[in-house]
Design a protein around this motif. Structure first.
Motif, PDB file in Angstrom:
ATOM      1  N   GLN A  57       8.898  74.303 -87.834  1.00  0.00           N
ATOM      2  CA  GLN A  57       9.131  75.016 -86.729  1.00  0.00           C
ATOM      3  C   GLN A  57       9.246  74.777 -85.245  1.00  0.00           C
ATOM      4  OE1 GLN A  57       9.166  78.285 -87.724  1.00  0.00           O
ATOM      5  NE2 GLN A  57       9.917  78.491 -85.409  1.00  0.00           N
ATOM      6  N   ARG A  58       8.644  73.741 -84.920  1.00  0.00           N
ATOM      7  CA  ARG A  58       8.958  72.990 -83.551  1.00  0.00           C
ATOM      8  C   ARG A  58      10.280  72.708 -83.306  1.00  0.00           C
ATOM      9  NH1 ARG A  58       3.860  69.463 -81.646  1.00  0.00           N
ATOM     10  NH2 ARG A  58       5.686  69.392 -79.339  1.00  0.00           N
ATOM     11  N   ALA A  59      10.644  71.554 -84.198  1.00  0.00           N
ATOM     12  CA  ALA A  59      11.845  71.521 -84.569  1.00  0.00           C
ATOM     13  C   ALA A  59      13.269  71.971 -84.195  1.00  0.00           C
ATOM     14  CB  ALA A  59      12.051  70.694 -85.349  1.00  0.00           C
ATOM     15  N   PHE A  60      12.763  73.118 -84.850  1.00  0.00           N
ATOM     16  CA  PHE A  60      13.528  74.402 -84.987  1.00  0.00           C
ATOM     17  C   PHE A  60      13.679  74.976 -83.875  1.00  0.00           C
ATOM     18  CE2 PHE A  60      14.625  78.904 -85.374  1.00  0.00           C
ATOM     19  CZ  PHE A  60      15.903  78.695 -86.203  1.00  0.00           C
ATOM     20  N   ASP A  61      12.559  75.579 -83.368  1.00  0.00           N
ATOM     21  CA  ASP A  61      12.823  76.263 -81.939  1.00  0.00           C
ATOM     22  C   ASP A  61      13.250  75.044 -80.312  1.00  0.00           C
ATOM     23  OD1 ASP A  61      10.850  78.125 -83.202  1.00  0.00           O
ATOM     24  OD2 ASP A  61       9.169  77.274 -82.037  1.00  0.00           O
ATOM     25  N   LYS A  62      13.377  74.131 -80.867  1.00  0.00           N
ATOM     26  CA  LYS A  62      13.742  72.964 -79.738  1.00  0.00           C
ATOM     27  C   LYS A  62      15.324  72.960 -79.741  1.00  0.00           C
ATOM     28  CE  LYS A  62      13.491  68.887 -77.449  1.00  0.00           C
ATOM     29  NZ  LYS A  62      12.735  67.498 -77.648  1.00  0.00           N
ATOM     30  N   LEU A  63      16.049  72.730 -80.955  1.00  0.00           N
ATOM     31  CA  LEU A  63      16.968  72.887 -81.726  1.00  0.00           C
ATOM     32  C   LEU A  63      17.149  74.114 -81.243  1.00  0.00           C
ATOM     33  CD1 LEU A  63      19.316  72.245 -83.233  1.00  0.00           C
ATOM     34  CD2 LEU A  63      18.570  72.659 -85.354  1.00  0.00           C
ATOM     35  N   ARG A  64      16.841  75.371 -81.312  1.00  0.00           N
ATOM     36  CA  ARG A  64      17.641  76.709 -80.727  1.00  0.00           C
ATOM     37  C   ARG A  64      18.221  76.651 -79.439  1.00  0.00           C
ATOM     38  NH1 ARG A  64      14.752  81.591 -79.438  1.00  0.00           N
ATOM     39  NH2 ARG A  64      16.927  83.571 -80.116  1.00  0.00           N
ATOM     40  N   GLN A  65      16.344  76.284 -78.986  1.00  0.00           N
ATOM     41  CA  GLN A  65      16.732  76.464 -77.088  1.00  0.00           C
ATOM     42  C   GLN A  65      18.169  75.198 -77.120  1.00  0.00           C
ATOM     43  OE1 GLN A  65      12.261  74.960 -76.428  1.00  0.00           O
ATOM     44  NE2 GLN A  65      12.296  77.068 -76.592  1.00  0.00           N
ATOM     45  N   LEU A  66      18.004  74.030 -77.399  1.00  0.00           N
ATOM     46  CA  LEU A  66      19.301  73.325 -77.389  1.00  0.00           C
ATOM     47  C   LEU A  66      20.902  73.579 -77.337  1.00  0.00           C
ATOM     48  CD1 LEU A  66      17.843  70.036 -78.083  1.00  0.00           C
ATOM     49  CD2 LEU A  66      18.246  70.694 -75.433  1.00  0.00           C
ATOM     50  N   VAL A  67      20.956  74.576 -78.491  1.00  0.00           N
ATOM     51  CA  VAL A  67      22.246  75.037 -78.560  1.00  0.00           C
ATOM     52  C   VAL A  67      22.735  75.834 -77.237  1.00  0.00           C
ATOM     53  CG1 VAL A  67      23.190  76.623 -80.371  1.00  0.00           C
ATOM     54  CG2 VAL A  67      22.143  74.862 -81.077  1.00  0.00           C
ATOM     55  N   MET A  68      21.097  77.525 -77.284  1.00  0.00           N
ATOM     56  CA  MET A  68      21.600  77.976 -76.174  1.00  0.00           C
ATOM     57  C   MET A  68      22.016  76.848 -74.719  1.00  0.00           C
ATOM     58  SD  MET A  68      19.252  81.193 -77.225  1.00  0.00           S
ATOM     59  CE  MET A  68      17.605  80.150 -77.100  1.00  0.00           C
ATOM     60  N   MET A  69      21.269  75.764 -74.791  1.00  0.00           N
ATOM     61  CA  MET A  69      21.471  75.259 -73.086  1.00  0.00           C
ATOM     62  C   MET A  69      22.598  74.078 -73.483  1.00  0.00           C
ATOM     63  SD  MET A  69      19.565  72.101 -71.808  1.00  0.00           S
ATOM     64  CE  MET A  69      18.017  72.769 -72.018  1.00  0.00           C
ATOM     65  N   HIS A  70      23.297  74.291 -74.429  1.00  0.00           N
ATOM     66  CA  HIS A  70      25.027  74.175 -74.418  1.00  0.00           C
ATOM     67  C   HIS A  70      25.820  75.012 -74.222  1.00  0.00           C
ATOM     68  CE1 HIS A  70      28.083  71.981 -76.390  1.00  0.00           C
ATOM     69  NE2 HIS A  70      28.201  73.054 -76.986  1.00  0.00           N
ATOM     70  N   TYR A  71      25.803  75.880 -74.642  1.00  0.00           N
ATOM     71  CA  TYR A  71      26.591  76.900 -74.442  1.00  0.00           C
ATOM     72  C   TYR A  71      26.261  77.582 -72.963  1.00  0.00           C
ATOM     73  CZ  TYR A  71      27.549  78.813 -78.802  1.00  0.00           C
ATOM     74  OH  TYR A  71      28.207  78.320 -80.290  1.00  0.00           O
ATOM     75  N   ILE A  72      24.980  77.840 -72.311  1.00  0.00           N
ATOM     76  CA  ILE A  72      25.731  77.496 -70.626  1.00  0.00           C
ATOM     77  C   ILE A  72      25.939  76.733 -69.783  1.00  0.00           C
ATOM     78  CG2 ILE A  72      23.284  77.654 -68.564  1.00  0.00           C
ATOM     79  CD1 ILE A  72      21.089  79.343 -70.577  1.00  0.00           C
ATOM     80  N   VAL A  73      25.137  75.558 -70.595  1.00  0.00           N
ATOM     81  CA  VAL A  73      25.901  73.990 -69.685  1.00  0.00           C
ATOM     82  C   VAL A  73      27.439  74.128 -69.481  1.00  0.00           C
ATOM     83  CG1 VAL A  73      26.061  71.733 -69.732  1.00  0.00           C
ATOM     84  CG2 VAL A  73      24.533  73.233 -70.035  1.00  0.00           C
ATOM     85  N   THR A  74      28.242  74.817 -71.624  1.00  0.00           N
ATOM     86  CA  THR A  74      29.596  74.749 -71.061  1.00  0.00           C
ATOM     87  C   THR A  74      30.238  75.672 -70.483  1.00  0.00           C
ATOM     88  OG1 THR A  74      29.461  74.069 -73.831  1.00  0.00           O
ATOM     89  CG2 THR A  74      30.869  74.941 -72.419  1.00  0.00           C
ATOM     90  N   GLU A  75      29.521  77.043 -70.284  1.00  0.00           N
ATOM     91  CA  GLU A  75      29.795  77.731 -69.520  1.00  0.00           C
ATOM     92  C   GLU A  75      30.158  77.563 -67.497  1.00  0.00           C
ATOM     93  OE1 GLU A  75      27.618  81.114 -69.766  1.00  0.00           O
ATOM     94  OE2 GLU A  75      27.716  81.711 -71.666  1.00  0.00           O
ATOM     95  N   ARG A  76      29.372  76.881 -67.126  1.00  0.00           N
ATOM     96  CA  ARG A  76      28.917  76.204 -66.461  1.00  0.00           C
ATOM     97  C   ARG A  76      30.466  74.848 -66.572  1.00  0.00           C
ATOM     98  NH1 ARG A  76      22.510  75.975 -65.093  1.00  0.00           N
ATOM     99  NH2 ARG A  76      22.219  78.831 -65.146  1.00  0.00           N
ATOM    100  N   THR A  77      30.286  74.408 -67.135  1.00  0.00           N
ATOM    101  CA  THR A  77      30.939  73.176 -67.029  1.00  0.00           C
ATOM    102  C   THR A  77      33.146  73.586 -66.652  1.00  0.00           C
ATOM    103  OG1 THR A  77      30.590  71.859 -68.192  1.00  0.00           O
ATOM    104  CG2 THR A  77      32.242  71.709 -68.297  1.00  0.00           C
ATOM    105  N   VAL A  78      32.996  75.270 -67.353  1.00  0.00           N
ATOM    106  CA  VAL A  78      33.999  75.587 -67.233  1.00  0.00           C
ATOM    107  C   VAL A  78      34.117  76.900 -66.135  1.00  0.00           C
ATOM    108  CG1 VAL A  78      35.016  77.768 -68.178  1.00  0.00           C
ATOM    109  CG2 VAL A  78      34.501  76.682 -70.243  1.00  0.00           C
ATOM    110  N   GLU A  79      33.847  76.521 -65.688  1.00  0.00           N
ATOM    111  CA  GLU A  79      33.309  77.030 -63.552  1.00  0.00           C
ATOM    112  C   GLU A  79      33.392  76.159 -63.281  1.00  0.00           C
ATOM    113  OE1 GLU A  79      30.092  79.190 -63.024  1.00  0.00           O
ATOM    114  OE2 GLU A  79      30.035  80.679 -64.626  1.00  0.00           O
ATOM    115  N   ALA A  80      33.283  74.980 -63.286  1.00  0.00           N
ATOM    116  CA  ALA A  80      33.790  74.046 -62.190  1.00  0.00           C
ATOM    117  C   ALA A  80      34.567  72.903 -61.913  1.00  0.00           C
ATOM    118  CB  ALA A  80      32.369  72.455 -62.380  1.00  0.00           C
ATOM    119  N   LEU A  81      35.437  72.605 -63.703  1.00  0.00           N
ATOM    120  CA  LEU A  81      36.293  72.247 -64.083  1.00  0.00           C
ATOM    121  C   LEU A  81      37.667  72.473 -64.635  1.00  0.00           C
ATOM    122  CD1 LEU A  81      34.663  68.983 -66.229  1.00  0.00           C
ATOM    123  CD2 LEU A  81      35.321  69.650 -63.641  1.00  0.00           C
ATOM    124  N   GLY A  82      37.199  74.195 -65.238  1.00  0.00           N
ATOM    125  CA  GLY A  82      38.694  74.790 -65.579  1.00  0.00           C
ATOM    126  C   GLY A  82      38.171  75.105 -67.005  1.00  0.00           C
TER     127      GLY A  82
END
Length: 111
Positions: A57-82
């Protein structure tokens, strides 16, 4: 003290995404989550633990959080770089990580 003026915006955004994606790959293996299978990421984001072959469960929770973080960072990258540069950055990261994780992120076929 060393100057960091030689670091391009491309490099600045590449590193955190690659680190997140590498950890996602490692946790996917630890949980037995085959991220590259259809629908698995969506189920993971909806907190569906049945996508795991291993109960951690702990690894699953962290995995889920990192996938969400991946999407957030990617959105910010699009804003910064196009969108075009972000796609190029993402392709480079995938090319570097694929040899280590690809066979582990697809469910083995029952041949």
């Amino acid at each position: 003290m060393q100057q960091h003026d030689d670091i391009t915006p491309f490099d600045r955004w590449s590193r955190p995404i690659e680190e997140i994606d590498e950890e996602i790959g490692q946790l996917s293996v630890a949980c037995g989550v085959y991220l590259l299978e259809p629908g698995v990421i969506e189920r993971l984001l909806h907190n569906d633990t049945s996508v795991c072959d291993h109960g951690n469960q702990r690894a699953f929770d962290k995995l889920r959080q990192l996938v969400m973080m991946h999407y957030i960072v990617t959105e910010r990258t699009v804003e910064a770089l196009g969108a075009e540069q972000t796609q190029e950055l993402t392709s480079r990261i995938v090319d570097r990580l694929r040899p280590r994780f690809e066979r582990l992120l697809h469910k083995p076929s029952d041949e």
